[in-house]
Design a protein around this motif. Structure first.
Motif, short mmCIF file in Angstrom:
data_model
loop_
_atom_site.label_atom_id
_atom_site.label_comp_id
_atom_site.label_asym_id
_atom_site.label_seq_id
_atom_site.Cartn_x
_atom_site.Cartn_y
_atom_site.Cartn_z
N ASP A 91 -1.16 -1.56 0.98
CA ASP A 91 -0.97 -0.56 -0.07
C ASP A 91 -0.75 0.82 0.54
N LYS A 92 -1.55 1.16 1.56
CA LYS A 92 -1.43 2.45 2.22
C LYS A 92 -0.05 2.59 2.87
N ASN A 95 2.60 3.12 0.17
CA ASN A 95 2.53 4.48 -0.37
C ASN A 95 3.17 5.48 0.60
N GLU A 98 6.94 5.32 0.37
CA GLU A 98 7.46 5.91 -0.85
C GLU A 98 7.59 7.43 -0.74
#
Length: 99
Positions: A91-92, A95, A98
């Protein structure tokens, strides 16, 4: 406890029940009928990739450690903790991509 069925077939779960079950906004609930009763229960929803990784990881329980770069795990909880750490890292990384 009696609830009213509102427009668009909506109901409100009473605050006491929400607190007792520690439900939070965004939690997933499954609703189904069993023996004429409406059953609503909290469920956890995981991605297919998470489930696949879980299956692979659980297979490592008590196996020969030299076959893997991670494990063997002494318990299912250890395996799940490992997966959650990987999930958080993924997830990190997503992110950061992005941004």
């Amino acid at each position: 406890m009696i609830l009213d069925l509102r427009k668009k077939s909506q109901i409100t779960i009473p605050k006491e029940i929400v607190e007792e079950l520690n439900l939070q906004e965004g939690d997933h609930l499954e609703i189904y009928v069993k023996n004429g009763l409406i059953i609503i229960e909290p469920v956890a929803v995981y991605s297919k990739s998470y489930i696949k990784k879980l299956e692979e990881t659980v297979m490592r329980l008590y196996e020969e450690p030299t076959k893997y770069d991670v494990g063997p795990f002494k318990s299912v909880e250890d395996a799940i903790n490992y997966l959650e750490e990987i999930d958080e890292e993924n997830d990190k990384n997503e992110n950061e991509k992005e941004r």
